[in-house]
Scaffold this motif. Sequence first.
Motif, PDB file in Angstrom:
ATOM      1  N   ARG A   1       0.816  -1.228   0.000  1.00 32.52           N
ATOM      2  CA  ARG A   1       0.000   0.000   0.000  1.00 32.52           C
ATOM      3  C   ARG A   1       0.842   1.268   0.000  1.00 32.52           C
ATOM      4  N   GLY A   2       2.155   1.104   0.142  1.00 34.27           N
ATOM      5  CA  GLY A   2       3.035   2.278   0.161  1.00 34.27           C
ATOM      6  C   GLY A   2       3.395   2.745   1.553  1.00 34.27           C
ATOM      7  N   ASN A   3       2.942   2.005   2.580  1.00 39.16           N
ATOM      8  CA  ASN A   3       3.314   2.365   3.950  1.00 39.16           C
ATOM      9  C   ASN A   3       4.738   1.896   4.219  1.00 39.16           C
ATOM     10  N   LYS A   4       5.521   2.772   4.800  1.00 45.63           N
ATOM     11  CA  LYS A   4       6.929   2.462   5.041  1.00 45.63           C
ATOM     12  C   LYS A   4       7.168   2.289   6.537  1.00 45.63           C
ATOM     13  N   THR A   5       7.952   1.281   6.888  1.00 44.34           N
ATOM     14  CA  THR A   5       8.292   1.036   8.288  1.00 44.34           C
ATOM     15  C   THR A   5       9.804   1.021   8.423  1.00 44.34           C
ATOM     16  N   ILE A   6      10.300   1.854   9.334  1.00 48.72           N
ATOM     17  CA  ILE A   6      11.743   1.939   9.558  1.00 48.72           C
ATOM     18  C   ILE A   6      12.012   1.628  11.017  1.00 48.72           C
ATOM     19  N   GLN A   7      12.997   0.770  11.245  1.00 50.99           N
ATOM     20  CA  GLN A   7      13.418   0.508  12.617  1.00 50.99           C
ATOM     21  C   GLN A   7      14.865   0.949  12.761  1.00 50.99           C
ATOM     22  N   ALA A   8      15.160   1.593  13.887  1.00 45.46           N
ATOM     23  CA  ALA A   8      16.524   2.089  14.102  1.00 45.46           C
ATOM     24  C   ALA A   8      16.816   2.127  15.593  1.00 45.46           C
ATOM     25  N   THR A   9      18.100   2.063  15.915  1.00 42.80           N
ATOM     26  CA  THR A   9      18.520   2.049  17.320  1.00 42.80           C
ATOM     27  C   THR A   9      19.306   3.324  17.623  1.00 42.80           C
ATOM     28  N   CYS A  10      18.921   4.000  18.705  1.00 45.67           N
ATOM     29  CA  CYS A  10      19.636   5.204  19.129  1.00 45.67           C
ATOM     30  C   CYS A  10      20.893   4.811  19.907  1.00 45.67           C
ATOM     31  N   ALA A  11      21.692   5.803  20.210  1.00 37.23           N
ATOM     32  CA  ALA A  11      22.983   5.546  20.855  1.00 37.23           C
ATOM     33  C   ALA A  11      22.815   4.972  22.264  1.00 37.23           C
ATOM     34  N   ASP A  12      21.674   5.232  22.917  1.00 32.18           N
ATOM     35  CA  ASP A  12      21.453   4.700  24.267  1.00 32.18           C
ATOM     36  C   ASP A  12      20.857   3.297  24.252  1.00 32.18           C
ATOM     37  N   GLY A  13      20.741   2.682  23.082  1.00 33.10           N
ATOM     38  CA  GLY A  13      20.247   1.309  22.958  1.00 33.10           C
ATOM     39  C   GLY A  13      18.760   1.205  22.718  1.00 33.10           C
ATOM     40  N   ALA A  14      18.044   2.303  22.813  1.00 36.28           N
ATOM     41  CA  ALA A  14      16.593   2.268  22.593  1.00 36.28           C
ATOM     42  C   ALA A  14      16.302   2.076  21.110  1.00 36.28           C
ATOM     43  N   ARG A  15      15.403   1.124  20.823  1.00 38.06           N
ATOM     44  CA  ARG A  15      15.057   0.861  19.411  1.00 38.06           C
ATOM     45  C   ARG A  15      13.666   1.430  19.134  1.00 38.06           C
ATOM     46  N   TYR A  16      13.549   2.089  18.008  1.00 36.96           N
ATOM     47  CA  TYR A  16      12.297   2.757  17.657  1.00 36.96           C
ATOM     48  C   TYR A  16      11.808   2.277  16.296  1.00 36.96           C
ATOM     49  N   GLN A  17      10.486   2.327  16.150  1.00 36.67           N
ATOM     50  CA  GLN A  17       9.887   2.038  14.841  1.00 36.67           C
ATOM     51  C   GLN A  17       9.195   3.296  14.338  1.00 36.67           C
ATOM     52  N   ILE A  18       9.539   3.677  13.142  1.00 41.60           N
ATOM     53  CA  ILE A  18       8.930   4.862  12.521  1.00 41.60           C
ATOM     54  C   ILE A  18       8.017   4.386  11.405  1.00 41.60           C
ATOM     55  N   ASN A  19       6.746   4.752  11.503  1.00 43.82           N
ATOM     56  CA  ASN A  19       5.783   4.372  10.471  1.00 43.82           C
ATOM     57  C   ASN A  19       5.444   5.592   9.627  1.00 43.82           C
ATOM     58  N   VAL A  20       5.671   5.470   8.339  1.00 45.11           N
ATOM     59  CA  VAL A  20       5.309   6.543   7.409  1.00 45.11           C
ATOM     60  C   VAL A  20       4.198   6.014   6.511  1.00 45.11           C
ATOM     61  N   SER A  21       2.988   6.554   6.698  1.00 44.09           N
ATOM     62  CA  SER A  21       1.856   6.058   5.914  1.00 44.09           C
ATOM     63  C   SER A  21       1.971   6.547   4.474  1.00 44.09           C
ATOM     64  N   ALA A  22       1.129   5.981   3.626  1.00 46.05           N
ATOM     65  CA  ALA A  22       1.195   6.319   2.198  1.00 46.05           C
ATOM     66  C   ALA A  22       0.884   7.794   1.957  1.00 46.05           C
ATOM     67  N   ASP A  23       0.049   8.395   2.844  1.00 48.71           N
ATOM     68  CA  ASP A  23      -0.265   9.825   2.670  1.00 48.71           C
ATOM     69  C   ASP A  23       0.728  10.731   3.394  1.00 48.71           C
ATOM     70  N   GLY A  24       1.799  10.152   3.939  1.00 49.03           N
ATOM     71  CA  GLY A  24       2.879  10.967   4.483  1.00 49.03           C
ATOM     72  C   GLY A  24       2.822  11.230   5.975  1.00 49.03           C
ATOM     73  N   ARG A  25       1.912  10.577   6.684  1.00 49.26           N
ATOM     74  CA  ARG A  25       1.818  10.761   8.136  1.00 49.26           C
ATOM     75  C   ARG A  25       2.917   9.962   8.833  1.00 49.26           C
ATOM     76  N   VAL A  26       3.546  10.588   9.809  1.00 52.94           N
ATOM     77  CA  VAL A  26       4.682   9.956  10.492  1.00 52.94           C
ATOM     78  C   VAL A  26       4.327   9.703  11.950  1.00 52.94           C
ATOM     79  N   THR A  27       4.487   8.449  12.392  1.00 50.74           N
ATOM     80  CA  THR A  27       4.326   8.126  13.812  1.00 50.74           C
ATOM     81  C   THR A  27       5.561   7.353  14.261  1.00 50.74           C
ATOM     82  N   VAL A  28       5.883   7.502  15.544  1.00 44.01           N
ATOM     83  CA  VAL A  28       7.064   6.831  16.100  1.00 44.01           C
ATOM     84  C   VAL A  28       6.638   6.057  17.332  1.00 44.01           C
ATOM     85  N   GLN A  29       7.120   4.821  17.473  1.00 37.69           N
ATOM     86  CA  GLN A  29       6.860   4.080  18.704  1.00 37.69           C
ATOM     87  C   GLN A  29       8.135   3.375  19.159  1.00 37.69           C
TER      88      GLN A  29
END
Lengths: 84, 201
Positions: free
Chosen positions: A53-81
């Motif tokens: 559907r064009g939704n993008k999911t990115i996972q990345a780890t910050c320097a303190d070890g915390a891992r985050y998931q960034i969801n970018v929907s097809a219409d460009g909305r960005v959420t982070v968890q």
Amino acid sequence: MKRFLMVLLAVMFMVPAAHAVTKAEDIATTIMLRGYACPGRTVSNISEREDARGNKTIQATCADGARYQINVSADGRVTVQRLN
Amino acid sequence: MDLFVVAATCMAVLFLAFPLYADGQSCSKAERASGQPAKVETSVEAANKEGSELPVKALESKPVIKREKREAPVKAVASEALPRQEKGSKQSEAAKADADDAHAVQQISVDIEGLKTRLQETDAIGVFTKLAIRSDILDLVAEINRHRKKNRLEQKITEMRASFDGLLLKMVALLERDPDLSRDLYVSRESIWKSLLEVKV
């Protein structure tokens, strides 16, 4: 002439490198914009996938070890968890 | 020998590039720390002389304010003692001023389109950051419209303005690598706020 070309090439590669934002910095900034701490303002272990559907999911780890998931929907909305 | 030349050039470029960036950064930080819009406007005047687009319109709106300030005492005197002919000339001047204002409003709307384009094209922030900012702006506009539908916008306008100011400050801080755009956004914040209030969708 050869020396001049080498100098020109060096300038061409060095100037953008001094100003462009890397993807790791971009993701870290996005995480911080959503109110999470990401020390060092950069991330590592970036994994990226996109569904049909064009939704993008990115996972990345910050320097303190915390891992985050960034969801970018097809219409460009960005959420982070946070994952951990 | 060639390698030495390349290495020396790289060092020279780095030396030239980072002090420029550091100057822009310290300038924007100093502006933020001092919180004096007058200094920002003078720097805009300097940028205007160099030929940038937005400050031109920001400056064109400034004389309108100055003219209103000048006219206020004159009007008070005219209502007391000036003859009718002078009052008529005052009215024509007021009509001209209104026409100028309308012209300035049109230019401000063009400015905002220019700002949008510059935000989309800047390399100072990445794609995901731009999308996150866009999401925040859309959320703010949706909230404004929600309050407008419930006829509570006038009560909530202070909260909405505070949210907008916070969002704008975030953008200004994020754009520290593009000090011109950062400054232009800050200078035209009132126009941006007005345009956000006008968005109906």
